[in-house]
Write a protein that holds these residues in place. Structure first.
Motif, PDB file in Angstrom:
ATOM      1  N   ARG A 125       0.851  -1.186   0.000  1.00 60.02           N
ATOM      2  CA  ARG A 125       0.000   0.000   0.000  1.00 60.02           C
ATOM      3  C   ARG A 125       0.886   1.236   0.000  1.00 60.02           C
ATOM      4  N   PRO A 126       1.057   1.894  -1.139  1.00 59.80           N
ATOM      5  CA  PRO A 126       1.995   3.026  -1.214  1.00 59.80           C
ATOM      6  C   PRO A 126       1.623   4.198  -0.323  1.00 59.80           C
ATOM      7  N   ASP A 127       0.323   4.351   0.034  1.00 56.14           N
ATOM      8  CA  ASP A 127      -0.052   5.488   0.876  1.00 56.14           C
ATOM      9  C   ASP A 127       0.268   5.251   2.343  1.00 56.14           C
ATOM     10  N   THR A 128       0.882   4.111   2.667  1.00 51.08           N
ATOM     11  CA  THR A 128       1.381   3.885   4.028  1.00 51.08           C
ATOM     12  C   THR A 128       2.902   3.740   4.042  1.00 51.08           C
ATOM     13  N   ASP A 129       3.555   4.168   2.968  1.00 49.43           N
ATOM     14  CA  ASP A 129       5.014   4.055   2.866  1.00 49.43           C
ATOM     15  C   ASP A 129       5.630   5.454   2.866  1.00 49.43           C
ATOM     16  N   LEU A 130       6.129   5.877   4.019  1.00 40.70           N
ATOM     17  CA  LEU A 130       6.787   7.177   4.135  1.00 40.70           C
ATOM     18  C   LEU A 130       8.128   7.158   3.410  1.00 40.70           C
ATOM     19  N   VAL A 131       8.415   8.243   2.690  1.00 38.33           N
ATOM     20  CA  VAL A 131       9.714   8.340   2.020  1.00 38.33           C
ATOM     21  C   VAL A 131      10.485   9.586   2.440  1.00 38.33           C
ATOM     22  N   ARG A 132       9.792  10.564   3.034  1.00 41.47           N
ATOM     23  CA  ARG A 132      10.472  11.777   3.482  1.00 41.47           C
ATOM     24  C   ARG A 132       9.525  12.528   4.420  1.00 41.47           C
TER      25      ARG A 132
END
Length: 359
Positions: A125-132
């Motif tokens: 789920r990309p909307d639960t993957d923080l990147v910055r």
């Protein structure tokens, strides 16, 4: 036919049935008995008719009082600082998502999570993957921008819970939590915006940051400082999906809400699994076996009860970190071990010229 007439006829019919054959002429009853029966029936019908004419007391039903509508009037709205005072780059699982695993960065023992995957199936789920994560501020607010790897494929926007946790006394325990639900709204709003406080100082369990499950969990963030239903200060906290930057949710909170501390540690959150501030820290509520793991080389793989969650390490604001802060992003630089001293070589004698003997 009027109601009174219907009632009287119905009652008379019932009495006729009950009287049976005694009301019929020639049924064996004497003339006196028949007369008495007729009088009884007439008196009963008259009494029933009079009762039907009497006004009935209306039945009173208790109607619950309407819930008063809270009129919210804002006096100050979050701004939009065009500079970034501080940021932290976070690991992304997008590269290894096709393999249904995280590349690393998940250390449940230290409350560091990198598990933007569904339970068991390990769907990404990309909307639960923080990147910055970024911090800015002005005189009134702290602003946070949480960059996610992508939107929720089912909703088309950032649909998880997002938050910022403040450790105001820098002891490894979270003290205040700003917690919001994404809804795709690009205007500043307070819908599903909460600010919690840990009044009894049990977030983190017996050993701050370190895992204490099973049995190390308390009641987490148990005190509500702000909510749309409890807006003592309706301008205290805000959220919006960034209107011009993709996959960014912005949060804002008044500096006074976290005690006005000028020096603190903070970390970012994305969570659409457990999503329960009362269970913080999660590594005090879930053992590794129960939580599972996103790392395919561990026996605890895949993620189980602790899923769709990502957070950062703790970032120092307003002070120079030593590197020894619990859960801090900066690790201490190892002090090089001095090499053992070597023996000093004997000096090489300098040849001297033999002087002639003078007699």
């Amino acid at each position: 036919m009027k109601t009174k007439q219907i009632f009287t006829v119905t009652a008379l019919a019932a009495l006729v049935v009950l009287s049976g054959c005694n009301l019929l002429p020639g049924a064996g009853a004497s003339a006196a008995e028949q007369t008495l029966e007729a009088l009884y029936v007439q008196q009963t019908v008259d009494a029933l008719g009079q009762e039907a004419q009497e006004p009935q007391e209306p039945q009173v039903t208790d109607t619950p009082a309407p819930t008063p509508t809270i009129e919210i009037v804002h006096t100050i709205t979050s701004g939009n600082p065009d500079w970034v005072s501080q940021y932290w780059q976070e690991i992304s699982s997008s590269g290894t998502a096709p393999e249904n695993r995280a590349p690393g960065g998940d250390f449940l023992s230290q409350n560091l999570l990198e598990r933007p995957f569904t339970s068991q199936d390990m769907d990404y789920r990309p909307d639960t993957d923080l990147v910055r994560v970024e911090l800015s501020h002005d005189d009134t607010f702290y602003y946070f921008k949480l960059h996610l790897e992508g939107e929720n494929p089912d909703t088309g926007f950032l649909a998880a819970f997002y938050g910022v946790e403040f450790d105001t006394d820098r002891d490894g325990r979270g003290d205040v939590l700003l917690w919001v639900r994404g809804d795709g709204d690009t205007e500043w709003n307070i819908a599903d915006v909460m600010v919690y406080r840990d009044a009894n100082d049990d977030v983190g369990g017996p050993r701050p940051v370190q895992a204490d499950a099973p049995g190390g969990d308390g009641d987490g963030y148990e005190t509500v400082l702000f909510s749309p239903e409890n807006p003592d200060d309706p301008d205290a906290a805000w959220k919006r999906e960034h209107p011009s930057e993709e996959n960014v949710i912005q949060l804002a909170v008044k500096k006074s809400m976290q005690g006005g501390a000028g020096a603190f540690m903070w970390l970012g959150w994305a969570d659409d699994g457990v999503s329960d501030p009362a269970l913080f820290d999660y590594n005090d509520a879930f053992t590794l076996d129960d939580a599972g793991s996103p790392l395919s080389n561990l026996d605890a793989y895949p993620v189980k009860e602790l899923f769709l969650a990502d957070n950062t390490c703790r970032i120092a604001w307003g002070f120079e970190p030593t590197g020894f802060e619990a859960g801090g992003c900066v690790l201490p630089t190892p002090t090089p071990t001095p090499a053992p001293p070597t023996a000093t070589p004997e000096p090489t004698p300098t040849p001297t010229e033999e002087l002639p003997i003078v007699s």
